[in-house]
Design an enzyme around this catalytic site. Structure first.
Site, PDB file in Angstrom:
ATOM      1  N   ASP A  15      81.276 -40.394 -26.470  1.00 40.78           N
ATOM      2  CA  ASP A  15      82.320 -40.466 -27.875  1.00 40.78           C
ATOM      3  C   ASP A  15      81.722 -39.464 -28.905  1.00 40.78           C
ATOM      4  O   ASP A  15      81.607 -39.812 -30.181  1.00 40.78           O
ATOM      5  CB  ASP A  15      82.336 -41.801 -28.528  1.00 40.78           C
ATOM      6  CG  ASP A  15      82.692 -43.101 -27.370  1.00 40.78           C
ATOM      7  OD1 ASP A  15      83.678 -42.473 -26.688  1.00 40.78           O
ATOM      8  OD2 ASP A  15      82.011 -44.038 -27.654  1.00 40.78           O
ATOM      9  N   GLU A 188      93.721 -44.393 -28.544  1.00 33.93           N
ATOM     10  CA  GLU A 188      92.374 -44.520 -29.518  1.00 33.93           C
ATOM     11  C   GLU A 188      91.937 -43.285 -29.996  1.00 33.93           C
ATOM     12  O   GLU A 188      92.318 -42.179 -29.643  1.00 33.93           O
ATOM     13  CB  GLU A 188      91.685 -45.331 -28.670  1.00 33.93           C
ATOM     14  CG  GLU A 188      91.109 -44.882 -27.595  1.00 33.93           C
ATOM     15  CD  GLU A 188      90.419 -46.005 -26.758  1.00 33.93           C
ATOM     16  OE1 GLU A 188      90.561 -47.213 -26.981  1.00 33.93           O
ATOM     17  OE2 GLU A 188      89.651 -45.403 -25.653  1.00 33.93           O
TER      18      GLU A 188
END
Length: 524
Positions: A15, A188
């Site tokens: 991420d 997301e």
């Protein structure tokens, strides 16, 4: 053509989020149940990265007590505005899935960072911040659409103003976009940018597994409506098959260099020995250009590659880290992590100079606890780890040694302990899906034992010695694939570490580790 090798952050660094301040680049990644939280890196050339520290490095910032594996800190974003750095992230609190979003600030990216500002009325995960040219700040995240989900895991990206004085969200919320790929699920990881007169919204879709992807939309106004890019997904490897060398590509952030080039950081995994990804999700770098107002990633190829042309920036290498930590420094190296927020005075670099002393704790590495453990990420397919430990077990409850850790229920422990007749022994324990099996054992006669693990991709070999370098085989050809999330579940990569525990019993004993060496193995 000068090239670089991907990943730029090998091992469990998922991420990624990036920002540029002048000629300096800063990047953060997720840490889940590990402490300290959110490592922060600095680069001058986008290829070589030096860790500055961790954003969440104080218990007052991060209470991970009882946090299950693969919960905790998700998907941070780093941004810079008006002399202040911001890091915003989600804390998934418990197994129930409660989610709380917060941000911290700092004037120096190396810290100190503030204690968290917890945001009220901020559902969902993967928050990001956007600083408008008019001076206002905005929060973006994902949530269930107000009208309800049209299909399982259907989410939308939403926006609300953030008051930088009160540190809270204010005003109305706006539904921006629910993704390009209908029915694909898990919209997301939103990031909002202002580029050439448009507001661009980049998100992740398809979940963080094989179907992961990066998609984009744009609008002439901040609150929309957003036009979907006709070339979506702008980046994915799902069409290349699970046998391809780079998989699970997605969750991207972008940056423009001072020379006008555009680059994207994203997560991906490198499977080996089958579709097993022991190192979890890593950080990769890929170029892109703009054509007719939309990004074209790695023109002519459209994929992330292991070798790519270098950015048009002066090469800037940092001083290399030693392969062996002799525990001579006054503080633990930044590569080390704890499981959950460390509680109690269970480790020391001072009590026995040149050693890491771990005091035995009742907390176990097989439970959602804070065991006496320090570990570092696996970063290569093949590697060798060595350590030396002085430890005399006082009961069969006591153990200390090396652990190869995926989570509390999937691990290998090369541990010194005592059998039921009071003999000190070394044993290799495989814990798979919570069920333990002793793969090998031997009696010990020395107070100091040398331990070694060698991984030739998915084959593990375990050796020991009671005299330095006089190695004896304990167990060979052990299948390492239980260290992959593909078997264990969850979102984290494998760690290799040192531990000392008394398995629910009180103990005043300790183990002294003289060194820890981790090196990549050449398998040619």
């Amino acid at each position: 053509m000068s090239t670089f090798r991907n990943p730029i952050l090998p091992g469990f660094y998922p991420d990624p989020s990036i920002c540029r301040v002048g000629e300096d680049y800063y990047m953060v990644t997720s840490t889940f149940e590990y402490y300290p939280g959110v490592p922060i890196f600095h680069s001058k050339d986008l290829v070589h990265w030096q860790q500055l520290g961790h954003v969440l490095d104080r218990p007052s910032q991060l209470n991970l007590d009882g946090t299950p594996c693969s919960k905790g800190i998700y998907a941070p974003t780093i941004r810079y505005a008006n002399g202040v750095f911001y890091m915003i992230t989600t804390f998934v609190v418990s197994a129930t899935g409660e989610r709380r979003n917060f941000f911290v600030t700092a004037e120096n990216p190396a810290g100190p960072w503030s204690d968290p500002f917890w945001l009220q009325g901020a559902p969902g995960i993967d928050p990001s911040l956007f600083f408008h040219e008019d001076g206002k700040a905005y929060y973006t995240g994902n949530r269930m659409p107000p009208a309800g989900q049209q299909y399982q895991k259907h989410m939308e990206i939403w926006l609300q103003e953030l008051d930088l004085e009160t540190k809270q969200l204010i005003g109305p919320t706006f539904s921006l976009w629910d993704g390009a790929l209908k029915g694909i699920h898990a919209q997301e990881g939103p990031h909002l940018y202002r580029i050439n007169g448009y507001y661009y919204l980049i998100i992740a879709e398809g979940g963080t597994g094989h179907t992961h992807s990066v998609t984009i939309a744009r609008s002439e106004t901040l609150t929309g409506p957003y036009e979907v890019g006709k070339t979506n997904p702008i980046l994915t490897h799902r069409h290349l098959g699970q046998a391809y060398g780079i998989v699970n590509v997605g969750h991207a952030d972008i940056v423009e260099t001072q020379n006008g080039e555009w680059w994207m950081v994203c997560l991906a995994s490198r499977p080996y020995g089958g579709h097993y990804r022991n190192m979890g999700r890593e950080t990769f770098l890929v170029p892109f250009i703009w054509e007719e107002g939309w990004p074209v990633v790695n023109p002519g190829k459209g994929i992330v590659e292991l070798e790519l042309r270098r950015p048009d920036l002066p090469q800037h290498r940092w001083s290399s880290k030693p392969a062996c930590d002799h525990f001579d420094a006054p503080e633990l190296d930044q590569r080390w992590s704890f499981l959950r927020t460390p509680r109690g005075d269970f480790w020391s670099l001072r009590e026995r100079p040149g050693h890491l002393r771990l005091r035995l704790k009742p907390d176990s590495i097989t439970k959602y606890e804070n065991p006496s453990f320090v570990g570092r990420r696996q970063q290569h397919f093949s590697f060798a780890v060595r350590t030396s430990v002085a430890f005399t077990p006082g009961s069969p409850h006591e153990a200390a040694g090396l652990v190869l850790l995926q989570n509390n229920d999937f691990q290998f422990r090369l541990e010194i302990t005592m059998n039921e007749i009071g003999q000190a022994i070394l044993r290799l324990v495989r814990r798979e899906n919570g069920i333990e099996a002793v793969l090998a054992t031997c009696n010990l006669h020395a107070d100091r034992v040398y331990l070694k693990v060698e991984a030739l991709e998915q084959s593990l070999r375990f050796d020991y010695a009671e005299i330095a370098e006089d190695w004896a085989l304990l167990c060979d050809h052990v299948d390492a694939t239980i260290l992959s999330a593909d078997k264990a579940g969850g979102f984290v990569g494998a760690y290799i570490g040192l531990f000392a525990e008394s398995n629910g019993e009180q103990s005043n004993n300790h183990a002294d580790f003289d060194y820890f060496e981790y090196v990549e193995l050449d398998t040619n």
